[in-house]
Motif scaffolding. Structure first.
Motif, PDB file in Angstrom:
ATOM      1  N   LEU A 187       0.696  11.592   3.944  1.00 12.11           N
ATOM      2  CA  LEU A 187      -0.612  11.012   3.645  1.00 12.11           C
ATOM      3  C   LEU A 187      -0.802   9.674   4.354  1.00 12.11           C
ATOM      4  O   LEU A 187      -1.907   9.345   4.805  1.00 12.11           O
ATOM      5  CB  LEU A 187      -0.761  10.833   2.135  1.00 12.11           C
ATOM      6  CG  LEU A 187      -2.110  10.293   1.646  1.00 12.11           C
ATOM      7  CD1 LEU A 187      -3.236  11.267   2.008  1.00 12.11           C
ATOM      8  CD2 LEU A 187      -2.088  10.076   0.128  1.00 12.11           C
ATOM      9  N   LEU A 188       0.278   8.910   4.482  1.00 15.14           N
ATOM     10  CA  LEU A 188       0.208   7.592   5.118  1.00 15.14           C
ATOM     11  C   LEU A 188       0.332   7.675   6.641  1.00 15.14           C
ATOM     12  O   LEU A 188       0.191   6.659   7.322  1.00 15.14           O
ATOM     13  CB  LEU A 188       1.320   6.699   4.572  1.00 15.14           C
ATOM     14  CG  LEU A 188       1.193   6.305   3.093  1.00 15.14           C
ATOM     15  CD1 LEU A 188       2.505   5.704   2.581  1.00 15.14           C
ATOM     16  CD2 LEU A 188       0.036   5.331   2.896  1.00 15.14           C
ATOM     17  N   HIS A 195       1.847   7.100  -6.884  1.00 14.63           N
ATOM     18  CA  HIS A 195       0.912   8.128  -7.349  1.00 14.63           C
ATOM     19  C   HIS A 195       1.394   9.544  -7.014  1.00 14.63           C
ATOM     20  O   HIS A 195       1.228  10.472  -7.816  1.00 14.63           O
ATOM     21  CB  HIS A 195      -0.474   7.882  -6.746  1.00 14.63           C
ATOM     22  CG  HIS A 195      -1.196   6.721  -7.359  1.00 14.63           C
ATOM     23  ND1 HIS A 195      -1.565   6.677  -8.684  1.00 14.63           N
ATOM     24  CD2 HIS A 195      -1.625   5.541  -6.817  1.00 14.63           C
ATOM     25  CE1 HIS A 195      -2.189   5.523  -8.938  1.00 14.63           C
ATOM     26  NE2 HIS A 195      -2.234   4.817  -7.818  1.00 14.63           N
ATOM     27  N   ARG A 206       0.847  -1.205   0.000  1.00 12.81           N
ATOM     28  CA  ARG A 206       0.000   0.000   0.000  1.00 12.81           C
ATOM     29  C   ARG A 206       0.887   1.262   0.000  1.00 12.81           C
ATOM     30  O   ARG A 206       0.555   2.260  -0.642  1.00 12.81           O
ATOM     31  CB  ARG A 206      -0.933  -0.011   1.204  1.00 12.81           C
ATOM     32  CG  ARG A 206      -1.951  -1.168   1.167  1.00 12.81           C
ATOM     33  CD  ARG A 206      -3.028  -0.992   2.205  1.00 12.81           C
ATOM     34  NE  ARG A 206      -3.908  -2.139   2.289  1.00 12.81           N
ATOM     35  CZ  ARG A 206      -4.946  -2.353   1.480  1.00 12.81           C
ATOM     36  NH1 ARG A 206      -5.210  -1.494   0.511  1.00 12.81           N
ATOM     37  NH2 ARG A 206      -5.706  -3.422   1.623  1.00 12.81           N
ATOM     38  N   TYR A 207       2.008   1.225   0.728  1.00 16.88           N
ATOM     39  CA  TYR A 207       2.940   2.351   0.704  1.00 16.88           C
ATOM     40  C   TYR A 207       3.463   2.564  -0.716  1.00 16.88           C
ATOM     41  O   TYR A 207       3.594   3.712  -1.186  1.00 16.88           O
ATOM     42  CB  TYR A 207       4.128   2.081   1.634  1.00 16.88           C
ATOM     43  CG  TYR A 207       3.785   1.981   3.112  1.00 16.88           C
ATOM     44  CD1 TYR A 207       2.533   2.359   3.595  1.00 16.88           C
ATOM     45  CD2 TYR A 207       4.718   1.506   4.026  1.00 16.88           C
ATOM     46  CE1 TYR A 207       2.225   2.257   4.942  1.00 16.88           C
ATOM     47  CE2 TYR A 207       4.425   1.398   5.375  1.00 16.88           C
ATOM     48  CZ  TYR A 207       3.169   1.768   5.831  1.00 16.88           C
ATOM     49  OH  TYR A 207       2.882   1.674   7.163  1.00 16.88           O
ATOM     50  N   ALA A 249       4.009  11.523   0.441  1.00 12.58           N
ATOM     51  CA  ALA A 249       3.455  10.182   0.631  1.00 12.58           C
ATOM     52  C   ALA A 249       3.480   9.797   2.105  1.00 12.58           C
ATOM     53  O   ALA A 249       2.516   9.229   2.633  1.00 12.58           O
ATOM     54  CB  ALA A 249       4.234   9.168  -0.202  1.00 12.58           C
ATOM     55  N   THR A 252       0.880   4.309  -2.941  1.00 14.17           N
ATOM     56  CA  THR A 252       0.753   5.736  -2.596  1.00 14.17           C
ATOM     57  C   THR A 252       1.928   6.539  -3.129  1.00 14.17           C
ATOM     58  O   THR A 252       1.755   7.612  -3.723  1.00 14.17           O
ATOM     59  CB  THR A 252       0.649   5.899  -1.069  1.00 14.17           C
ATOM     60  OG1 THR A 252      -0.485   5.176  -0.586  1.00 14.17           O
ATOM     61  CG2 THR A 252       0.499   7.371  -0.695  1.00 14.17           C
TER      62      THR A 252
END
Length: 295
Positions: free
Chosen positions: A24-25, A14, A7-8, A21, A11
């Motif tokens: 956001l995480l 993108h 998932r990291y 990133a 992200t």
């Protein structure tokens, strides 16, 4: 392979920026850098390369991104479905004998959905051969959650709950010598060729026992598997038959004669596997059926 690392990776792919990133995480930038490095080490390829202050996917990274996004989408969808199922929603897979598929079971499902308008439940009705043994096999293979069918002996892993009943009657084609009869003793049918259920049918041994009690077995003209097929051959003049008193008979060119002796009722059952996990929606529907059974 760590699911969080995947998932990291998506992200970062993108946003193309480690700091953005990480924010956001909700993790630190060193943690994100370590996760990506671990992923690259495990895969044996570089996923990102620097481009000024940003990072961009390598060719390997671009290919990997497509597969990871697809895999995560499937996983997230499955998790969502299971969470819905655990909260009393989801899908219920049902197999139904055709004689119960026109009114009885659809009526139960309709009434259940009316009582539970806010629940997101999808009922899926599965086509089958229409034979109880195949439905029971479908239960065992987890193809169906519930089957509405006849009872089978020597099935210790299956729970059979009676929910409906149907009497057996004699049907004869229009113009047959027995047409004028309103009721009949089964022994009086022995002189006439008959349409019988196949030996795979749950009804065949029952009807055979009824005839045995009358002192004989009729001449079998044809053997078929389903109720409707038996009635169709009778309507076409190929013989007479002992069948369940199903609604379909009212619309066919046959005469329905009550069997005065021996009397017998066919029972239908709701069948599920014993001692296995059932989703809340399935258990809830089972309880509803028990409360609204006709037996």
């Amino acid at each position: 392979m760590n699911l969080y690392h995947l998932r990291y990776f998506v992200t970062l792919a993108h946003l193309e920026h480690y700091t953005k990133a990480a924010e956001l995480l909700s993790i630190t930038q060193p943690s994100l850098s370590h996760a990506i490095s671990s992923l690259e080490k495990e895969l044996g390829v570089k996923l990102f390369e620097k481009e000024g202050r940003n990072v961009v996917l390598t060719k390997c990274g671009q290919v990997f991104l497509e597969d990871v996004q697809q895999a995560l989408s499937i996983l997230d969808s499955s998790v969502s479905k299971l969470q819905m199922t655990g909260s009393g929603e989801g899908q219920i897979d049902i197999a139904v004998l055709r004689t119960l598929s026109t009114q009885f079971v659809p009526g139960l499902v309709r009434d259940y959905l009316k009582e539970h308008p806010r629940q997101n439940i999808e009922f899926r009705f599965h086509n089958s051969t229409g034979l109880t043994p195949d439905m029971i096999e479908g239960l065992k293979s987890r193809k169906y959650d519930i089957a509405f069918c006849s009872k089978m002996e020597n099935e210790p892993t299956v729970e059979f709950i009676p929910v409906a009943k149907e009497e057996l009657v004699l049907i004869v084609p229009n113009g047959h010598p027995l047409c004028a009869r309103e009721e009949i003793d089964l022994s009086e049918t022995l002189p006439y060729p008959q349409i019988a259920f196949s030996r795979r049918s749950g009804l065949r041994p029952i009807i055979d026992r009824l005839f045995h009690g009358c002192g004989g077995q009729p001449e079998i003209a044809y053997e078929v598997e389903e109720d409707q097929a038996v009635a169709g051959l009778v309507a076409a003049g190929f013989g007479i038959a002992v069948v369940p008193h199903m609604a379909l008979l009212q619309y066919m060119p046959v005469q329905i004669i009550r069997i005065a002796n021996p009397t017998w009722e066919r029972k239908f059952y709701m069948c599920t596997l014993k001692d296995v996990y059932q989703a809340p929606a399935i258990n809830d529907f089972k309880e509803f059926v028990k409360q609204h059974s006709m037996v």
